[in-house]
Design a protein around this motif. Structure first.
Motif, PDB file in Angstrom:
ATOM      1  N   TYR B  18       0.829  -1.202   0.000  1.00  0.00           N
ATOM      2  CA  TYR B  18       0.000   0.000   0.000  1.00  0.00           C
ATOM      3  C   TYR B  18       0.862   1.249   0.000  1.00  0.00           C
ATOM      4  CZ  TYR B  18      -4.330  -2.573   0.576  1.00  0.00           C
ATOM      5  OH  TYR B  18      -5.409  -3.383   0.354  1.00  0.00           O
ATOM      6  N   ASN B  21       2.387   1.690  -3.435  1.00  0.00           N
ATOM      7  CA  ASN B  21       1.321   2.094  -4.347  1.00  0.00           C
ATOM      8  C   ASN B  21       0.970   3.567  -4.170  1.00  0.00           C
ATOM      9  OD1 ASN B  21      -0.521   1.739  -6.299  1.00  0.00           O
ATOM     10  ND2 ASN B  21      -1.804   0.279  -5.222  1.00  0.00           N
ATOM     11  N   ASP B  24       3.771   5.789  -5.478  1.00  0.00           N
ATOM     12  CA  ASP B  24       3.757   5.823  -6.946  1.00  0.00           C
ATOM     13  C   ASP B  24       2.653   6.738  -7.456  1.00  0.00           C
ATOM     14  OD1 ASP B  24       5.885   4.308  -7.416  1.00  0.00           O
ATOM     15  OD2 ASP B  24       4.819   2.499  -8.051  1.00  0.00           O
ATOM     16  N   THR B  25       1.489   6.608  -6.830  1.00  0.00           N
ATOM     17  CA  THR B  25       0.357   7.432  -7.265  1.00  0.00           C
ATOM     18  C   THR B  25       0.672   8.903  -7.056  1.00  0.00           C
ATOM     19  OG1 THR B  25      -1.029   5.640  -6.472  1.00  0.00           O
ATOM     20  CG2 THR B  25      -2.158   7.674  -7.018  1.00  0.00           C
ATOM     21  N   GLN B  28       3.158  10.020  -9.696  1.00  0.00           N
ATOM     22  CA  GLN B  28       2.498  10.132 -10.994  1.00  0.00           C
ATOM     23  C   GLN B  28       1.648  11.395 -11.067  1.00  0.00           C
ATOM     24  OE1 GLN B  28       3.121   7.460 -13.092  1.00  0.00           O
ATOM     25  NE2 GLN B  28       2.227   8.576 -14.776  1.00  0.00           N
ATOM     26  N   MET B  32       2.155  14.514 -13.608  1.00  0.00           N
ATOM     27  CA  MET B  32       1.127  14.945 -14.558  1.00  0.00           C
ATOM     28  C   MET B  32       0.816  16.428 -14.379  1.00  0.00           C
ATOM     29  SD  MET B  32      -1.417  11.722 -14.735  1.00  0.00           S
ATOM     30  CE  MET B  32      -1.747  11.185 -16.390  1.00  0.00           C
ATOM     31  N   PRO B 232      10.650  15.266 -32.991  1.00  0.00           N
ATOM     32  CA  PRO B 232       9.545  14.369 -32.647  1.00  0.00           C
ATOM     33  C   PRO B 232       8.619  14.110 -33.832  1.00  0.00           C
ATOM     34  CG  PRO B 232       9.151  16.551 -31.774  1.00  0.00           C
ATOM     35  CD  PRO B 232      10.506  16.586 -32.392  1.00  0.00           C
ATOM     36  N   GLN B 253      12.724  19.875 -24.951  1.00  0.00           N
ATOM     37  CA  GLN B 253      12.994  18.441 -24.784  1.00  0.00           C
ATOM     38  C   GLN B 253      13.962  18.195 -23.645  1.00  0.00           C
ATOM     39  OE1 GLN B 253      14.456  16.894 -28.477  1.00  0.00           O
ATOM     40  NE2 GLN B 253      12.485  17.076 -29.486  1.00  0.00           N
ATOM     41  N   LYS B 260      10.918  10.336 -15.635  1.00  0.00           N
ATOM     42  CA  LYS B 260      10.954  10.521 -17.093  1.00  0.00           C
ATOM     43  C   LYS B 260      11.414  11.934 -17.443  1.00  0.00           C
ATOM     44  CE  LYS B 260       6.483  11.788 -18.551  1.00  0.00           C
ATOM     45  NZ  LYS B 260       5.275  11.427 -19.230  1.00  0.00           N
ATOM     46  N   THR B 261      11.411  12.235 -18.717  1.00  0.00           N
ATOM     47  CA  THR B 261      11.833  13.564 -19.141  1.00  0.00           C
ATOM     48  C   THR B 261      10.682  14.238 -19.874  1.00  0.00           C
ATOM     49  OG1 THR B 261      12.747  12.532 -21.093  1.00  0.00           O
ATOM     50  CG2 THR B 261      14.301  13.123 -19.366  1.00  0.00           C
ATOM     51  N   ASN B 263       9.103  16.241 -22.824  1.00  0.00           N
ATOM     52  CA  ASN B 263       9.314  16.536 -24.244  1.00  0.00           C
ATOM     53  C   ASN B 263       8.020  17.075 -24.819  1.00  0.00           C
ATOM     54  OD1 ASN B 263      11.881  15.065 -24.377  1.00  0.00           O
ATOM     55  ND2 ASN B 263      10.544  13.350 -23.949  1.00  0.00           N
ATOM     56  N   ASN B 264       8.096  18.170 -25.489  1.00  0.00           N
ATOM     57  CA  ASN B 264       6.886  18.685 -26.125  1.00  0.00           C
ATOM     58  C   ASN B 264       7.257  19.682 -27.215  1.00  0.00           C
ATOM     59  OD1 ASN B 264       4.189  18.983 -26.610  1.00  0.00           O
ATOM     60  ND2 ASN B 264       3.759  20.196 -24.802  1.00  0.00           N
ATOM     61  N   TYR B 265       6.320  19.941 -28.076  1.00  0.00           N
ATOM     62  CA  TYR B 265       6.486  21.008 -29.047  1.00  0.00           C
ATOM     63  C   TYR B 265       5.168  21.748 -29.120  1.00  0.00           C
ATOM     64  CZ  TYR B 265       3.779  18.090 -32.204  1.00  0.00           C
ATOM     65  OH  TYR B 265       2.782  17.345 -32.755  1.00  0.00           O
TER      66      TYR B 265
END
Lengths: 127, 324
Positions: B18, B21, B24-25, B28, B32, B232, B253, B260-261, B263-265
């Protein structure tokens, strides 16, 4: 009420709570893990660098690009050199020696810059 | 063993799962939220930059009559606006060191003009002190050029306007495709012309971007960024929007973000739309308003920016289709 009956009731209640709590907890854990997996997968799918485009530009330009750069030289406002031939910004479009440029060939560009980084001259060399 | 002991054993077994978990949540969720904030920052910066493209200090260089898209872009103002908005939204407006770090993650910014494009990317040059300096600078204007097998050459624009060189007659012509009298086959097929025009513009931008982003890898590795920058995959719809109007496209980027990394445009267009002028006039002693595109002969009393403003002044709507 005898001690035995009271214990029976307590045990039954405890068992009932356990039977309800165990699947609920398991379900919660599984749905949490599934949501995390989904978020991870969707994040991965949106990670644009995982799927780079197959294009690998080598920086060379086409002869057509060289010609049209010279055609717009007045607007570009700087000297353009193609294989040693200099084209001044004042050059009229009609005076361009088009035959000196290989339209379907490739050229390697290089740029001469001033002390603050502004472009001074564009040099194209045949490849 | 008493039941309470079993319960304790059960809790001890399940608790680590638990906790992991939950952690991690939470990670995340934070990732986001950060990603959404970065997306918004980049989108806003690019939109602002696209808007700034139209800031014009020279009246002679306003949009020309031939085409609403034919606008002299103010790329310097656009890039200043882009970085100003980006720094502000990343909370580093007052921190030049953090701004420098953020710059390392922007491999290229591209300005799409009417008849060519410019790339703003890091390059090395010798500065006034004779030292090698590396910072983002403007590349030359790249025309949307094309050549056919017969040796004819065209320079496309974001609409039908072309500069054409005809090899047979060795002449240059400039104008809209339908108006040019030439033997260049591509100019006689509107559908094929449109296909070739779009693909040429997209290819030219893609090749230059891929090259610039590859070069940025070399510069970035010198600055301690161990990240492989790549062009991309951009959807066809994205590219179609790119070649529809003048605009700005920027890439961010490799910003480390949790596990993670980022990355966007983002693409920002600055479509020039002319709002219709609303005319207030008197028709048979009655106050009416209509768009200036309607050819009514009534004496105009006032002009308004919107229909609402006209109605507030007591004018009644008069549709063009009502005209006898």
């Amino acid at each position: 009420m005898s001690h035995f009956v009271r214990t029976m009731i307590d045990m039954s209640f405890a068992c009932l709570i356990f039977v309800m709590a165990a699947p609920a907890g398991l379900l919660l854990f599984q749905s949490g893990a599934a949501a995390l997996d989904t978020a991870y997968v969707s994040g991965k799918a949106q990670d644009r660098n995982v799927m780079p485009t197959p294009i690998t530009g080598d920086g060379s330009v086409s002869g057509a690009e060289v010609l049209q750069t010279i055609a717009q030289i007045g607007e570009i406002g700087m000297e353009v050199v193609v294989d040693g031939t200099r084209y001044a910004p004042s050059l009229e479009r009609e005076d361009i020696a088009v035959s000196a440029i290989r339209l379907n060939g490739r050229y390697a560009p290089s740029y001469e810059r001033g002390p603050d980084g502004q472009l001074k001259q564009i040099v194209f060399v045949s490849r | 063993m008493k039941i309470i002991n079993w319960a304790i054993v059960g809790v001890l077994i399940l608790l680590p799962f638990y906790v992991i978990n939950r952690a991690d949540t939470a990670t995340q969720r934070r990732m986001m939220i950060t990603e959404l904030r970065y997306d918004a920052a980049l989108d806003t910066a690019v939109d602002d930059a696209a808007r700034a493209l139209l800031i014009n200090v020279n009246e002679q260089q306003e949009a020309r009559y031939e085409s609403a898209k034919r606008v002299r872009v103010n790329k310097e103002e656009a890039i200043d606006t882009f970085y100003r908005t980006l720094y502000m939204n990343f909370g580093v407006a007052e921190d030049p060191i953090a701004q420098g770090v953020l710059n390392r993650y922007i491999p290229a910014v591209i300005v799409i003009g009417y008849d060519g494009f410019w790339v703003y990317a890091e390059e090395e040059f010798t500065n006034a002190a004779g030292e090698t300096e590396m910072r983002p600078v403007w590349g030359p204007k790249k025309p949307y050029a094309y050549a056919d097998a017969q040796g004819n050459s065209l320079s496309f624009t974001l609409d039908d306007y072309v500069i054409a060189y005809e090899a047979g007659s060795r002449t240059w012509q400039e104008g809209f495709r339908s108006e040019i009298q030439s033997s260049i086959p591509l100019l006689h097929n509107a559908e094929l012309f449109e296909q070739v025009r779009r693909s040429r513009i997209v290819n030219a931008i893609q090749n230059e971007l891929a090259y610039r982003i590859n070069r940025h890898n070399q510069y970035a590795s010198r600055n301690g960024i161990s990240y492989t920058f790549t062009l991309p995959t951009i959807s066809e719809e994205g590219w179609n929007n790119t070649v529809n109007d003048i605009g700005v496209m920027a890439f961010v980027q490799g910003i480390p973000m949790g596990r993670k990394t980022y990355n966007n445009y983002a693409l920002g267009g600055s479509r020039v739309l002319k709002k219709p002028i609303i005319l207030g006039a008197v028709k048979d002693g009655r106050k009416v308003y209509y768009r200036n595109t309607c050819a009514f002969p009534y004496p105009v009393e006032e002009t308004f920016a919107s229909e609402k403003a006209a109605a507030q002044k007591g004018y009644m709507p008069l549709s063009c289709s009502n005209h006898p």
